[in-house]
Write a protein that holds these residues in place. Structure first.
Motif, PDB file in Angstrom:
ATOM      1  N   PRO A   1       0.801  -1.224   0.000  1.00 19.97           N
ATOM      2  CA  PRO A   1       0.000   0.000   0.000  1.00 19.97           C
ATOM      3  C   PRO A   1       0.837   1.280   0.000  1.00 19.97           C
ATOM      4  O   PRO A   1       0.423   2.289  -0.577  1.00 19.97           O
ATOM      5  CB  PRO A   1      -0.842  -0.115   1.278  1.00 19.97           C
ATOM      6  CG  PRO A   1      -0.213  -1.169   2.101  1.00 19.97           C
ATOM      7  CD  PRO A   1       0.456  -2.093   1.146  1.00 19.97           C
TER       8      PRO A   1
ATOM      9  N   SER B   1     -11.304   6.507  10.968  1.00 20.93           N
ATOM     10  CA  SER B   1     -11.047   5.077  10.801  1.00 20.93           C
ATOM     11  C   SER B   1     -12.102   4.467   9.884  1.00 20.93           C
ATOM     12  O   SER B   1     -13.191   5.012   9.718  1.00 20.93           O
ATOM     13  CB  SER B   1     -11.057   4.378  12.161  1.00 20.93           C
ATOM     14  OG  SER B   1     -12.327   4.515  12.773  1.00 20.93           O
TER      15      SER B   1
ATOM     16  N   ILE C   1      -5.365  -2.533   5.473  1.00 21.56           N
ATOM     17  CA  ILE C   1      -5.304  -2.298   4.032  1.00 21.56           C
ATOM     18  C   ILE C   1      -6.740  -2.197   3.550  1.00 21.56           C
ATOM     19  O   ILE C   1      -7.488  -3.179   3.567  1.00 21.56           O
ATOM     20  CB  ILE C   1      -4.559  -3.439   3.317  1.00 21.56           C
ATOM     21  CG1 ILE C   1      -3.124  -3.529   3.841  1.00 21.56           C
ATOM     22  CG2 ILE C   1      -4.566  -3.224   1.810  1.00 21.56           C
ATOM     23  CD1 ILE C   1      -2.347  -4.716   3.301  1.00 21.56           C
ATOM     24  N   GLY C   2      -7.147  -0.997   3.166  1.00 21.69           N
ATOM     25  CA  GLY C   2      -8.520  -0.761   2.757  1.00 21.69           C
ATOM     26  C   GLY C   2      -9.371  -0.268   3.912  1.00 21.69           C
ATOM     27  O   GLY C   2      -8.875   0.042   5.002  1.00 21.69           O
ATOM     28  N   ALA C   3     -10.665  -0.179   3.662  1.00 15.71           N
ATOM     29  CA  ALA C   3     -11.615   0.357   4.651  1.00 15.71           C
ATOM     30  C   ALA C   3     -12.016  -0.746   5.626  1.00 15.71           C
ATOM     31  O   ALA C   3     -12.910  -1.543   5.350  1.00 15.71           O
ATOM     32  CB  ALA C   3     -12.843   0.929   3.945  1.00 15.71           C
TER      33      ALA C   3
ATOM     34  N   GLU D   1      -2.586   3.023   3.074  1.00 12.34           N
ATOM     35  CA  GLU D   1      -2.339   3.747   1.824  1.00 12.34           C
ATOM     36  C   GLU D   1      -2.796   5.198   1.924  1.00 12.34           C
ATOM     37  O   GLU D   1      -2.082   6.118   1.496  1.00 12.34           O
ATOM     38  CB  GLU D   1      -3.048   3.059   0.653  1.00 12.34           C
ATOM     39  CG  GLU D   1      -2.781   3.723  -0.687  1.00 12.34           C
ATOM     40  CD  GLU D   1      -3.407   2.988  -1.853  1.00 12.34           C
ATOM     41  OE1 GLU D   1      -3.603   3.617  -2.919  1.00 12.34           O
ATOM     42  OE2 GLU D   1      -3.716   1.787  -1.705  1.00 12.34           O
ATOM     43  N   SER D   2      -3.963   5.441   2.505  1.00 17.03           N
ATOM     44  CA  SER D   2      -4.496   6.806   2.612  1.00 17.03           C
ATOM     45  C   SER D   2      -3.582   7.690   3.446  1.00 17.03           C
ATOM     46  O   SER D   2      -3.256   8.824   3.061  1.00 17.03           O
ATOM     47  CB  SER D   2      -5.900   6.780   3.235  1.00 17.03           C
ATOM     48  OG  SER D   2      -6.795   6.041   2.435  1.00 17.03           O
TER      49      SER D   2
ATOM     50  N   ASP E   1      -6.485   3.145   7.193  1.00 18.69           N
ATOM     51  CA  ASP E   1      -5.978   2.648   5.926  1.00 18.69           C
ATOM     52  C   ASP E   1      -4.552   3.145   5.697  1.00 18.69           C
ATOM     53  O   ASP E   1      -4.311   4.353   5.632  1.00 18.69           O
ATOM     54  CB  ASP E   1      -6.891   3.108   4.787  1.00 18.69           C
ATOM     55  CG  ASP E   1      -6.359   2.713   3.427  1.00 18.69           C
ATOM     56  OD1 ASP E   1      -5.899   1.562   3.284  1.00 18.69           O
ATOM     57  OD2 ASP E   1      -6.381   3.564   2.512  1.00 18.69           O
TER      58      ASP E   1
ATOM     59  N   TRP F   1      -3.555  -0.500  12.080  1.00 23.39           N
ATOM     60  CA  TRP F   1      -3.443  -0.239  10.648  1.00 23.39           C
ATOM     61  C   TRP F   1      -4.113  -1.353   9.852  1.00 23.39           C
ATOM     62  O   TRP F   1      -4.196  -2.488  10.301  1.00 23.39           O
ATOM     63  CB  TRP F   1      -1.980  -0.112  10.239  1.00 23.39           C
ATOM     64  CG  TRP F   1      -1.285   1.043  10.899  1.00 23.39           C
ATOM     65  CD1 TRP F   1      -0.455   1.008  11.985  1.00 23.39           C
ATOM     66  CD2 TRP F   1      -1.386   2.416  10.523  1.00 23.39           C
ATOM     67  NE1 TRP F   1      -0.039   2.268  12.306  1.00 23.39           N
ATOM     68  CE2 TRP F   1      -0.585   3.162  11.422  1.00 23.39           C
ATOM     69  CE3 TRP F   1      -2.073   3.097   9.512  1.00 23.39           C
ATOM     70  CZ2 TRP F   1      -0.453   4.543  11.347  1.00 23.39           C
ATOM     71  CZ3 TRP F   1      -1.946   4.474   9.429  1.00 23.39           C
ATOM     72  CH2 TRP F   1      -1.138   5.185  10.332  1.00 23.39           C
TER      73      TRP F   1
ATOM     74  N   THR G   1     -11.265   5.084   3.246  1.00 26.21           N
ATOM     75  CA  THR G   1     -10.106   5.323   2.391  1.00 26.21           C
ATOM     76  C   THR G   1     -10.221   6.708   1.767  1.00 26.21           C
ATOM     77  O   THR G   1     -11.312   7.282   1.693  1.00 26.21           O
ATOM     78  CB  THR G   1     -10.008   4.268   1.277  1.00 26.21           C
ATOM     79  OG1 THR G   1     -11.200   4.323   0.474  1.00 26.21           O
ATOM     80  CG2 THR G   1      -9.842   2.873   1.859  1.00 26.21           C
ATOM     81  N   LYS G   2      -9.092   7.227   1.326  1.00 24.36           N
ATOM     82  CA  LYS G   2      -9.081   8.580   0.773  1.00 24.36           C
ATOM     83  C   LYS G   2      -7.941   8.676  -0.238  1.00 24.36           C
ATOM     84  O   LYS G   2      -6.904   8.016  -0.075  1.00 24.36           O
ATOM     85  CB  LYS G   2      -8.891   9.591   1.900  1.00 24.36           C
ATOM     86  CG  LYS G   2      -9.230  11.025   1.555  1.00 24.36           C
ATOM     87  CD  LYS G   2      -9.167  11.899   2.818  1.00 24.36           C
ATOM     88  CE  LYS G   2      -9.578  13.324   2.518  1.00 24.36           C
ATOM     89  NZ  LYS G   2      -9.511  14.182   3.743  1.00 24.36           N
ATOM     90  N   GLY G   3      -8.135   9.497  -1.267  1.00 21.22           N
ATOM     91  CA  GLY G   3      -7.109   9.653  -2.289  1.00 21.22           C
ATOM     92  C   GLY G   3      -6.841  11.110  -2.596  1.00 21.22           C
ATOM     93  O   GLY G   3      -7.363  12.017  -1.939  1.00 21.22           O
TER      94      GLY G   3
END
Length: 318
Positions: free
Chosen positions: A188, A298, A259-261, A269-270, A267, A257, A301-303
């Protein structure tokens, strides 16, 4: 005769058991008394993010306003000073009762915080303000104070640059992971670098041959990890990064932590996308949809948003 000896032996056993129970009880009592003291000795200085991990204190202060004297106000001053809203330099170990006074300067700082987070700027610790303070967040500052003024950092649109507008003088950067970084979270973070690579039109990122030679160093850390910004365990500050050309980014190993929601977890990666933004020179955005918004929820996810991309392109002239 055997019955008498057995009775005497039983009495001795009971007496020994009673003494052992009394000794064990004393040890438990002393432990319950000493643990908080030892904890304080190990960490005598209040961490700036104490409020974020102490909902009870925040709840007790809800509704406070200028003129009030309430326990915990000093902690609030330290919190706001750490994130750039107040020029407060008192010794964290001091016990001056006046430090718990909600003075005019604190009211101005609370209003500044409320404006930054799009809250009603009353200067009062109302419920929305308390809820925002309690949110898990990045450990990097929001604003820079100058003396007793409340000037914000250089802002264009709603994105911002870090103090001094630091930037890299090269577009090809390498990154590496510390030896204790969990292998399952490497993909991630790889993807997070890829997001900025695709969006920046300036940077390309690649894995370094070793952690030591990497431009950007990614590690998990715990509590006081000797960089001047200790973590506070679960809750509060999730991660922090250093501006160019330092290149360090630290994630709090005591957080949950995922991976993903994943419910009740953050997340990777976020949060990594956010911290990489700091590594490249971006500050916190006042645009809530931006990845550079300072706080995280929590289970989501966000980009990258257009605000994040515009900020990076403005900083590097692309």
């Amino acid at each position: 005769m055997n019955i008498v000896k057995a009775s005497q032996h039983l009495n001795v056993v009971v007496e020994m058991a009673s003494k052992l129970f009394l000794t064990f009880s004393c040890i438990l009592f002393l432990a319950s008394f000493m643990l908080p003291v030892l904890s304080h000795l190990q960490d005598p200085h209040l961490r700036p993010n104490t409020l974020s991990g102490n909902g009870g204190s925040l709840k007790a202060m809800q509704g406070c306003r200028k003129g009030d004297k309430v326990n915990g106000i000093r902690d609030l001053k330290l919190y706001l000073a750490h994130f750039g809203y107040l020029n407060y330099k008192k010794n964290p170990s001091a016990t001056d009762l006046e430090e718990n006074h909600f003075d005019e300067e604190l009211e101005v700082a609370v209003k500044s915080y409320q404006v930054y987070y799009h809250l009603n700027a009353t200067g009062i610790l109302d419920e929305p303000t308390v809820s925002q303070i309690a949110m898990p967040r990045c450990g990097c500052l929001d604003k820079v104070t100058h003396g007793h003024t409340h000037n914000s950092i250089h802002t264009v649109s709603r994105y911002a640059f870090l103090p001094g507008t630091p930037r890299w003088n090269k577009g090809q950067l390498t990154y590496g992971f510390g030896p204790l970084f969990p292998a399952r979270f490497i993909p991630p973070v790889d993807r997070a670098f890829g997001r900025w690579d695709a969006a920046s039109q300036y940077f390309t990122f690649s894995r370094a041959t070793s952690y030591q030679v990497a431009d950007l160093k990614v590690t998990f850390q715990r509590v006081d990890h000797r960089d001047g910004s200790p973590f506070n365990g679960s809750g509060g500050v999730l991660a922090h990064a250093f501006s160019p050309p330092d290149g360090r980014v630290h994630f709090d190993a005591d957080e949950r932590w995922a991976i993903g929601a994943v419910p009740n977890a953050f997340d990777m990666e976020s949060v990594a996308i956010h911290e990489i933004g700091h590594l490249l020179g971006l500050g916190h955005s006042q645009f809530q949809s931006a990845i550079m918004w300072s706080s995280f929820s929590s289970g989501v996810t966000k980009g990258l948003s257009s605000d994040d991309i515009q900020g990076l392109r403005a900083l590097y002239g692309a």
